[in-house]
Design a protein around this motif. Structure first.
Motif, PDB file in Angstrom:
ATOM      1  N   ASP A   4     -21.200   5.686  21.238  1.00 48.05           N
ATOM      2  CA  ASP A   4     -22.476   5.070  20.878  1.00 48.05           C
ATOM      3  C   ASP A   4     -22.640   4.884  19.381  1.00 48.05           C
ATOM      4  OD1 ASP A   4     -22.737   7.744  20.258  1.00 48.05           O
ATOM      5  OD2 ASP A   4     -24.644   8.038  21.281  1.00 48.05           O
ATOM      6  N   GLY A   5     -21.577   5.084  18.607  1.00 49.91           N
ATOM      7  CA  GLY A   5     -21.645   4.826  17.180  1.00 49.91           C
ATOM      8  C   GLY A   5     -22.182   5.968  16.346  1.00 49.91           C
ATOM      9  N   TYR A   6     -22.358   7.143  16.926  1.00 44.75           N
ATOM     10  CA  TYR A   6     -22.726   8.331  16.163  1.00 44.75           C
ATOM     11  C   TYR A   6     -21.470   9.157  15.894  1.00 44.75           C
ATOM     12  CZ  TYR A   6     -27.618   7.271  16.933  1.00 44.75           C
ATOM     13  OH  TYR A   6     -28.851   6.648  16.931  1.00 44.75           O
ATOM     14  N   VAL A   7     -21.488   9.904  14.814  1.00 48.77           N
ATOM     15  CA  VAL A   7     -20.345  10.736  14.452  1.00 48.77           C
ATOM     16  C   VAL A   7     -20.393  12.025  15.262  1.00 48.77           C
ATOM     17  CG1 VAL A   7     -19.234  12.015  12.579  1.00 48.77           C
ATOM     18  CG2 VAL A   7     -20.241   9.761  12.134  1.00 48.77           C
ATOM     19  N   GLY A   8     -19.285  12.331  15.938  1.00 50.86           N
ATOM     20  CA  GLY A   8     -19.193  13.607  16.634  1.00 50.86           C
ATOM     21  C   GLY A   8     -18.725  14.696  15.695  1.00 50.86           C
ATOM     22  N   LEU A   9     -17.597  14.461  15.055  1.00 54.51           N
ATOM     23  CA  LEU A   9     -16.995  15.431  14.147  1.00 54.51           C
ATOM     24  C   LEU A   9     -16.687  14.752  12.821  1.00 54.51           C
ATOM     25  CD1 LEU A   9     -15.575  18.210  13.607  1.00 54.51           C
ATOM     26  CD2 LEU A   9     -13.493  17.166  14.546  1.00 54.51           C
ATOM     27  N   ALA A  10     -17.117  15.373  11.731  1.00 54.89           N
ATOM     28  CA  ALA A  10     -16.801  14.894  10.380  1.00 54.89           C
ATOM     29  C   ALA A  10     -15.894  15.918   9.715  1.00 54.89           C
ATOM     30  CB  ALA A  10     -18.075  14.699   9.566  1.00 54.89           C
ATOM     31  N   MET A  11     -14.734  15.467   9.249  1.00 57.36           N
ATOM     32  CA  MET A  11     -13.757  16.366   8.642  1.00 57.36           C
ATOM     33  C   MET A  11     -13.476  15.939   7.207  1.00 57.36           C
ATOM     34  SD  MET A  11     -10.959  16.921  11.709  1.00 57.36           S
ATOM     35  CE  MET A  11     -10.532  15.169  11.792  1.00 57.36           C
ATOM     36  N   ALA A  12     -13.851  16.772   6.272  1.00 55.83           N
ATOM     37  CA  ALA A  12     -13.567  16.465   4.870  1.00 55.83           C
ATOM     38  C   ALA A  12     -12.061  16.434   4.629  1.00 55.83           C
ATOM     39  CB  ALA A  12     -14.233  17.488   3.969  1.00 55.83           C
ATOM     40  N   GLN A  13     -11.323  17.241   5.371  1.00 55.52           N
ATOM     41  CA  GLN A  13      -9.863  17.229   5.323  1.00 55.52           C
ATOM     42  C   GLN A  13      -9.333  16.705   6.652  1.00 55.52           C
ATOM     43  OE1 GLN A  13      -8.436  18.075   2.442  1.00 55.52           O
ATOM     44  NE2 GLN A  13     -10.481  18.592   1.623  1.00 55.52           N
TER      45      GLN A  13
END
Length: 528
Positions: A479-488
């Motif tokens: 749906d266009g939302y971020v599930g997981l954001a990983m800086a690395q």
């Protein structure tokens, strides 16, 4: 007894139609029934916000809806008959969304467009068909439907109540609908008019004891007037348009040349105690009704439909475990409660007949708001809140990590590039990895092993301005939302998160139920 359908959608307003279209686009069969004779015949809900158009774009109808409505690119504020503020929405939202405006699109036209899109996708609405009973067991739901005096017993794996404020589904489930009614009475009129507030713009008009909104309705030049019935007009007796004409014309600076439709109504605010009970769900007005502040109600129902649609599709196709469906209520019920509370406070303040309400309408809003909105950051924040771009599931069960200003649960920021934008791939309606910079070979291998599309976008000033981080990885939901954001770009973190939720892999969910298996989604070359 009819053959079992995967999903039975009860109700064919915008919420039910969008849910069915979302399922159809993802290859999941469903059945749609409605007690109505056909699509609505009244304009009713008028406002389509930017976030809804973004969701529509992923479903393949964003441009069609936008072209059918009237983009209102300016909002004017009038107080006691004089203009005190003008907001250029294009200035506010151009860098935030591909749809930097408020779309005026009457609900009846809106529903006909959705019905046609759904029919093209192979699903026909069964009109004049009402739900009269339901029972659940471990394998599904038995629904009793009535059409033209004849009853049918139908089976489905899941049932979705999109059948409005008087929801038969909610009543059959015995779910409470706490809330209340406002004392004030409102009018709504579709008119032909001339004057300062005519045209493709939205005008909010304030007075000591008055409130009126003017917006374009149809491309024929018709306009909608929505307003508070003045205190000197009897509130409980039948009211004709002539009783409010003078107040509306003076506030808005218009002359009504012809009246096409007029009605009065009272406003309610309620949220269902639960959005899910076993295999049954509540969406849209069946689960929440709002004050008209900000035109949020219909858009929120459409958001419900997209949120539940991808989750049902993933589970039905064996791509995720059934526990994924629990996140629907966790995300949308919390948002509905917050929204109803916010719009309730705003609405009460704006229509309060006492001194505090008069001060707000005649002093604070017309004089302090223009000063606050003189700052670009404040204007952008206003657009984000109004257009539902600010909706986030950071506190939900599917949110993890942060990179730059973007957290798990946030809407993926829109980034426009020379060759397109980062929303184009969202039409896949599936999980995908985004990297703004250079993907590491290990991440490419991990994505391919899990059947995830990996899309690389150039790192440039637009990506930085959107709050993304260079070379970070963002796992984007269908749906266009971020599930997981990983800086690395850590493949182990990605694998652990997917495994924890049972997502995006050949072993996810229920094997053999339509899973395309590993490698179903290609790893893309960097976008230029």
């Amino acid at each position: 007894m009819a053959d079992q359908a995967e999903i039975l959608v009860v109700g064919a307003g915008p919420t039910g139609l969008v849910l069915a279209l979302s399922l159809a686009r993802q290859g999941v069969p469903c059945r749609v029934v409605s007690r109505a004779e056909g699509p609505g015949t009244a304009s009713r809900a008028m406002i389509v916000h930017a976030r809804t158009l973004e969701l529509y774009r992923a479903l393949g109808i964003g441009d069609a809806v936008s072209a059918a409505g009237i983009p209102a690119r300016s909002v004017f504020l009038r107080e006691a008959g004089d203009e005190v503020l003008r907001l250029d929405l294009a200035d506010l939202g151009t860098a935030l969304s591909p749809y930097p405006y408020i779309l005026a699109f009457p609900q009846d036209d809106h529903e006909r467009l959705l019905v046609a899109a759904l029919r093209d996708a192979g699903v026909a609405v069964e009109w004049r068909t009402e739900l009269v009973g339901l029972a659940q067991d471990g394998e599904g739901i038995t629904a009793t439907l009535r059409r033209d005096g004849h009853e049918e017993v139908a089976r489905c794996r899941w049932l979705c109540g999109c059948d409005g404020a008087r929801s038969a589904v909610r009543h059959a489930l015995g779910i409470g609908f706490p809330g209340g009614d406002y004392d004030q009475r409102f009018f709504v009129a579709d008119v032909a008019l001339t004057g300062e507030s005519a045209g493709e713009r939205i005008t909010a008009c304030l007075g000591a004891r008055e409130l009126c909104l003017v917006l374009p309705v149809r491309r024929t030049g018709q306009h909608r007037l929505i307003g508070l019935i003045p205190g000197d007009v009897p509130q409980d007796a039948p009211i004709a348009f002539e009783a409010v004409r003078g107040h509306a014309e003076a506030l808005a600076g218009v002359t009504v040349e012809a009246l096409h439709w007029f009605s009065t109504y009272r406003v309610h605010h309620r949220v269902a105690e639960r959005f899910q009970q076993g295999r049954a769900f509540l969406l849209g007005d069946a689960g929440h009704i709002h004050s008209p502040a900000g035109g949020q109600g219909m858009n929120t129902g459409i958001g419900d439909a997209v949120n539940l649609g991808w989750k049902l599709a993933q589970v039905a196709r064996g791509r995720a475990p059934a526990t994924l469906l629990d996140s629907y209520a966790a995300e949308r019920l919390a948002f509905a409660r917050t929204l109803v509370g916010t719009t309730d406070r705003m609405f009460r303040a704006m229509v309060e007949p006492g001194l505090s309400g008069r001060v707000l309408r005649t002093v604070l809003v017309p004089h302090l708001l223009p000063a606050a909105l003189g700052f670009r950051a404040a204007r952008r924040a206003f657009f984000r809140a109004l257009s539902q771009l600010r909706i986030s599931y950071r506190d939900g069960p599917l949110a993890g990590g942060a990179a730059g200003e973007v957290h798990g649960g946030d809407r993926l920021p829109w980034v426009r590039h020379v060759a397109g934008d980062n929303f184009e791939p969202l039409a896949a309606l599936d999980w995908q990895l985004h990297v703004y910079g250079t993907p590491a070979p290990a991440l490419r291998e991990a994505a391919e092993a899990r059947g995830l599309a990996l899309l690389a976008f150039p790192w440039d000033p637009a990506a930085a301005a959107a709050g993304l981080a260079e070379d970070a990885a963002y796992l984007v939901r269908p749906d266009g939302y971020v599930g997981l954001a990983m800086a690395q770009q850590d493949p182990a973190v990605l694998a652990a998160w997917l495994d924890r939720h049972g997502l995006a892999g050949p072993t996810a969910g229920r094997p053999g139920a339509g899973d395309d298996g590993p490698g179903r989604a290609p790893v893309h070359a960097p976008c230029r």
